[in-house]
Each structure stands twice: as C-alpha cells, then as structure tokens.
Design a protein around this motif. Structure first.
Motif, PDB file in Angstrom:
ATOM      1  N   THR A  81       6.753   2.849   3.249  1.00 13.08           N
ATOM      2  CA  THR A  81       5.785   1.841   2.800  1.00 13.08           C
ATOM      3  C   THR A  81       4.458   2.013   3.524  1.00 13.08           C
ATOM      4  O   THR A  81       3.387   2.016   2.900  1.00 13.08           O
ATOM      5  N   ASP A 112       5.009   1.768  -1.810  1.00 11.60           N
ATOM      6  CA  ASP A 112       5.753   0.507  -1.771  1.00 11.60           C
ATOM      7  C   ASP A 112       7.181   0.734  -2.242  1.00 11.60           C
ATOM      8  O   ASP A 112       7.427   1.463  -3.202  1.00 11.60           O
ATOM      9  N   LEU A 170       2.630  -7.662  -5.394  1.00 13.11           N
ATOM     10  CA  LEU A 170       3.578  -7.084  -4.447  1.00 13.11           C
ATOM     11  C   LEU A 170       4.896  -7.844  -4.376  1.00 13.11           C
ATOM     12  O   LEU A 170       5.755  -7.524  -3.545  1.00 13.11           O
ATOM     13  N   PHE A 223       8.360  -6.055  -3.981  1.00  9.46           N
ATOM     14  CA  PHE A 223       8.506  -5.011  -2.964  1.00  9.46           C
ATOM     15  C   PHE A 223       9.046  -5.550  -1.637  1.00  9.46           C
ATOM     16  O   PHE A 223       9.032  -6.754  -1.371  1.00  9.46           O
ATOM     17  N   SER A 259       5.781  -4.179   2.740  1.00  6.61           N
ATOM     18  CA  SER A 259       4.536  -4.107   1.968  1.00  6.61           C
ATOM     19  C   SER A 259       3.571  -5.198   2.401  1.00  6.61           C
ATOM     20  O   SER A 259       2.354  -5.029   2.297  1.00  6.61           O
ATOM     21  N   HIS A 277      -0.135  -4.627   3.723  1.00  3.71           N
ATOM     22  CA  HIS A 277      -1.190  -5.469   3.144  1.00  3.71           C
ATOM     23  C   HIS A 277      -2.041  -6.068   4.269  1.00  3.71           C
ATOM     24  O   HIS A 277      -3.282  -6.092   4.175  1.00  3.71           O
TER      25      HIS A 277
END
Length: 290
Positions: free
Chosen positions: A223, A228, A274, A277, A281, A285
């Motif tokens: 990731t 992802d 997202l 995921f 993730s 982010h």
C-alpha cells in the motif's frame, strides 16, 4: 455434538462462519436478503432457504449483518414466526443499546439471546481463531459457547446483553486510531530515503508494532508503495465502528478527543473512494496530505 444452525447474512463474515461450521460437522442453513450471495456458503455444504422464516426450526441462529436496521428487521420476522425455546446469537457490530433492544424482543418472545461480536476477519474465522466478546445471561451464554468455541480461539462472557457490543467498540477504537498515527509516523520519514519495507520491518519488530502490523506487514508495504489493497477489515468498516464509538460516548456524556480528531480524516478517505481498501490506505492518505 452436531448442532442445527441457522445463519442470517452471508457477507464475508457470515459466509466464513458457515464454512467453518460445516467443516466442523454442523448442519448449517443460511439466508440472505440477496439470495445469489449464498452461493459460496452452499458450495461449502450449507443449505440455503429463500424465506427467513424457514430458519425458525434451527436450534441456534447466528446473525451477521451490516447495521441495526437490517438486524432488527430480521429479528422481527423471526419473532413473528416464533422463536420460543431457540437461541439467537447476534454477531454484528452494533451499539450496546441496540443489542439490549434486540435481546428484549427475543426474550419477550420466549427465546434466548447472546450478543457476541468478534475480533478478527475472514482468515481467522475460517480457522476458528476469532476473539469472541459475549453479552447475555449466563444460561444463554453456556448454550452458545460450544458453537462459539468452534469459531473463536477465545470467547469471554462479559456481562448482560450489550456487554459484547461495548467491548467490541473498545477493541476497534485503537485500531482506527492506529492507521492515523502510523501515517503521522511515516510523515517523519518523508524524504529520508528509508524504504517502506525497512520502515515497516523495524516498526513491526518494535513496541510500535501492533498485531495488525505484524500480520499484515506486506499489505502495508504494498500500500505504501502505491498499490491500495482490498481490506478484510476495510476503511469503510473502520469508519463505521469509529462512528459507533463516538455515538456511544456522546450518549454517555463522555468525550473521545482522538476519535473526534481522526473522524474527518476517515470521512475524507471515504470521499476519495478508499472505503473498500485496507486501513493502511488511510496511513498513505495521511502521508500524501502532509
């Protein structure tokens, strides 16, 4: 001892429950609002029924659904059909007050009730390695325990109905916060030339490495390297449990400052698509938004 079990909800966890219980010799009948989603459970040896009322003949019924609305609707139908003398084990992640309301409906109709949300995802469920957190009266828990022992490496009776729900939210709150703090920690490494592989390896081998990082190190590394990964307990699920924890705190005039601080980060991650995921993730982010 073989049990005649019903399962309401054949999403990822409900299907995993069915597979594990069939594998260990139990008779399993499943129902799902969308009948086509029962295929994997049927392929594993479960029997599917089109009407939820057909489950009323099972000795024990397990529910694993998305939210209180779905569980409540299912319970209403079971109660209307007749649930006297049968046990309902509710395994969804709900608010304690919601589990108490469900328990009242079932016991008023002459049934027994246990709420037992679990820690762990599909992999542990298939191996009987979940962590069970149960609420309900002692007799109901004793009746449920042989089946829960098949699904769980450890199952604890914590008190009356709703106690399991309360413990589950307490268990998941630090996990939701962890992905935020991991992202902040990785922000300190930005531009230092330290690879994701090295950073995660050292963190997993230190006091900064919780079980989720040790077990899913490669998922986290992939990731962070830009791909992802589908989540077994994904960002949407984490965000849901975070909302429930905050709702419980608000109902009891408690404050959760860290939860309140990270809730907008989860909302933003969901807005960016997202939700499906892995929690890692969210960490990526955080790093990308530094």
């Amino acid at each position: 001892m073989t049990h005649n079990l019903g399962i309401i909800g054949t999403g990822r966890m409900g299907t995993a429950f069915a597979k594990r219980l069939v594998e260990t010799g139990h008779k399993v009948t499943v129902w799902n609002r969308s009948p086509d989603r029962t295929a994997a459970a049927v392929a594993a040896g479960a029997n599917a029924v089109r009407d939820i009322e057909a489950l009323a003949g099972c000795d024990m019924i397990l529910t694993s659904l998305t939210d209180y609305s779905a569980v409540s609707a299912a319970v209403e139908r079971l109660v209307a059909t007749g649930i006297k003398g049968r046990l309902l084990v509710e395994m969804s992640t709900l608010l304690p007050a919601e589990q108490v309301a469900l328990a009242s409906k079932v016991t008023t109709a002459g049934g027994a009730f246990v709420d037992c949300p679990v820690g762990g995802t599909v992999g542990p469920a298939l191996k009987g390695q979940l962590l069970g957190m149960a609420g309900g009266d002692a007799a109901a828990f004793a009746q449920a325990k042989p089946v829960l022992d098949v699904l769980c490496r450890r199952v604890e009776h914590l008190g009356p109905a709703g106690s399991g729900a309360r413990m589950k939210l307490a268990v998941n709150l630090p996990l939701a916060a962890y992905w935020q703090t991991l992202g902040e920690a990785l922000t300190l490494l930005a531009g230092a030339g330290i690879s994701a592989e090295m950073a995660i390896s050292l963190m997993a081998d230190s006091s900064a490495g919780p079980t989720v990082l040790k077990n899913r190190a490669q998922v986290v590394i992939d990731t962070l390297n830009g791909t992802d990964q589908p989540g077994t307990f994904d960002i949407a699920g984490l965000a849901k449990d975070l909302r429930l924890a905050m709702a419980l705190a608000a109902a009891e005039n408690a404050t959760l400052p860290m939860a309140e601080a990270i809730a907008p980060v989860y909302a933003n991650a969901l807005a960016e698509g997202l939700g499906g995921f892995d929690g890692a993730s969210l960490s990526r982010h955080v790093v990308e938004r530094r």
